[in-house]
Design an enzyme around this catalytic site. Structure first.
Site, mmCIF file in Angstrom:
data_model
loop_
_atom_site.group_PDB
_atom_site.id
_atom_site.type_symbol
_atom_site.label_atom_id
_atom_site.label_comp_id
_atom_site.label_asym_id
_atom_site.label_seq_id
_atom_site.Cartn_x
_atom_site.Cartn_y
_atom_site.Cartn_z
ATOM 1 N N TYR A 182 0.813 -1.615 -0.407
ATOM 2 C CA TYR A 182 -0.216 0.177 0.292
ATOM 3 C C TYR A 182 1.104 1.520 -0.206
ATOM 4 O O TYR A 182 2.302 1.481 0.534
ATOM 5 C CB TYR A 182 -0.936 0.364 1.321
ATOM 6 N N CYS A 183 0.182 2.209 -0.269
ATOM 7 C CA CYS A 183 1.299 3.277 -0.198
ATOM 8 C C CYS A 183 -0.577 4.835 0.413
ATOM 9 O O CYS A 183 -0.619 4.405 0.868
ATOM 10 C CB CYS A 183 1.205 4.278 -1.826
ATOM 11 N N GLN A 184 -0.270 5.475 -0.454
ATOM 12 C CA GLN A 184 -1.370 6.594 0.582
ATOM 13 C C GLN A 184 -2.334 7.111 0.223
ATOM 14 O O GLN A 184 -3.319 6.255 0.926
ATOM 15 C CB GLN A 184 -0.317 7.513 0.420
#
Length: 221
Positions: free
Chosen positions: A175-177
């Site tokens: 995951y990222c933001q």
């Protein structure tokens, strides 16, 4: 002749007016993760500092964000968890109703049928599974500010360089933001090309925290 209830609807329209700007929507998503200064928001959004400040003042006037001053810096954050929940419902509703939006998201992030993103609720059920490894591909600073419980920090630059030592016998959820961040889909493609079983977290850390606000603790470690 104007209808009698017009002043009421005019006040309701204030929220819609503030949500009509792509820049303001982007700033709200950035603030969903954590408190930021005007300078940080300008750098991360790619919007000039003066314009960023003006857009934040509009959001503040509509009580969507709050501000505090520390020395010469002004810090902004969402007014409360209900704003995050509203944004999540708003984005979900828009994606359901607008085929053009779904097509744009797919063109930006990739085909959902190919990526097979993991929903926040599904990940929450799998956190205790030793066969699942959650990988945070954001910066170390963002990871330190808050992350999915048990996630390991593997910044995207490290992942691209091939220096991350990840196990092979696990299913990786990366995951990222934000909900429309391109980094985790890119990370998943890199991991798959190297032979890993990898999928992205749907909506990134932003959607994870929104789901935790709705169901209980915020999920910060």
């Amino acid at each position: 002749m104007e209808f009698a209830e017009k002043p009421i609807y005019a006040q309701l329209a204030r929220i819609g007016k503030e949500l009509s700007s792509p820049i303001r929507l982007r700033l709200l998503d950035l603030l969903d993760a954590r408190e930021r200064t005007v300078e940080q928001l300008a750098a991360e959004s790619g919007v000039p500092l003066k314009n960023t400040s003006a857009q934040l003042q509009r959001l503040h006037a509509a009580h969507l964000v709050t501000a505090r001053k520390e020395g010469t810096r002004v810090y902004y954050r969402l007014a409360d968890d209900r704003v995050a929940q509203f944004l999540d419902a708003f984005q979900g509703f828009a994606e359901e109703r607008l085929a053009d939006l779904r097509d744009t998201v797919a063109a930006h992030l990739g085909d959902p049928a190919e990526l097979r993103p993991v929903a926040a609720a599904e990940l929450a059920e799998r956190l205790a599974d030793p066969g699942v490894l959650v990988v945070d591909v954001r910066s170390p600073e963002e990871y330190a500010a808050g992350h999915v419980p048990g996630a390991v920090s593997v910044p995207m630059a490290e992942l691209r360089a091939g220096t991350a030592d990840l196990p092979w016998d696990v299913r990786i959820v990366a995951y990222c933001q934000g909900p429309y961040c391109v980094v985790s889909p890119q990370a998943v493609r890199i991991l798959r090309a190297r032979g890993h079983d990898a999928r992205p977290l749907d909506g990134g850390f932003t959607r994870w925290t929104r789901s935790r606000h709705a169901t209980g603790p915020a999920g910060r470690a």
